[in-house]
Scaffold this motif. Sequence first.
Motif, mmCIF file in Angstrom:
data_model
loop_
_atom_site.group_PDB
_atom_site.id
_atom_site.type_symbol
_atom_site.label_atom_id
_atom_site.label_comp_id
_atom_site.label_asym_id
_atom_site.label_seq_id
_atom_site.Cartn_x
_atom_site.Cartn_y
_atom_site.Cartn_z
ATOM 1 N N ALA A 1 92.117 45.117 69.920
ATOM 2 C CA ALA A 1 92.370 43.692 70.137
ATOM 3 C C ALA A 1 91.749 42.846 69.025
ATOM 4 O O ALA A 1 92.357 41.880 68.567
ATOM 5 N N LEU B 1 90.177 49.677 73.181
ATOM 6 C CA LEU B 1 91.009 48.496 73.405
ATOM 7 C C LEU B 1 90.379 47.266 72.762
ATOM 8 O O LEU B 1 91.078 46.463 72.133
ATOM 9 N N CYS C 1 98.754 46.267 72.689
ATOM 10 C CA CYS C 1 97.583 46.845 73.358
ATOM 11 C C CYS C 1 97.962 47.537 74.658
ATOM 12 O O CYS C 1 97.312 48.497 75.055
#
Length: 126
Positions: A36, A32, A57
């Motif tokens: 990001a 993640l 996400c």
Amino acid sequence: NMAGAAVTITIMTMAAAQTIGLSVDPITAVILCVLAAVSACGASGVAGGSLLLIPLCCSLFGIGNDIAMQVVAIGFIIGVIQDSCETALNSSSDVVFTATAEYRAALKEGKEVHLGKDAFSLDEID
């Protein structure tokens, strides 16, 4: 100028996952963070620009767009404070990288460097 956006996207997505009861393992959390950071490269430089990447996400965790857009709505509500913090993080990370480049250049020239103590005086700027 993307550190603040990457942090915002990560925190808001993790909050959405926690809220609906998903447990996030460390490997997925690292994925993640990478997603990001890469997404933040394309975030627009306007207030709330990073919020529109939250659904991307959230899809990593299988969170639907209806919930993801509720998270975006919360982001717009807290945007006055959140965007100021995001801008401060972006600016401070720029300063860190600029100082690192300056110290690297000084070391490359063979100058003796004392971290945090080597500041330019106004006479040296001319």
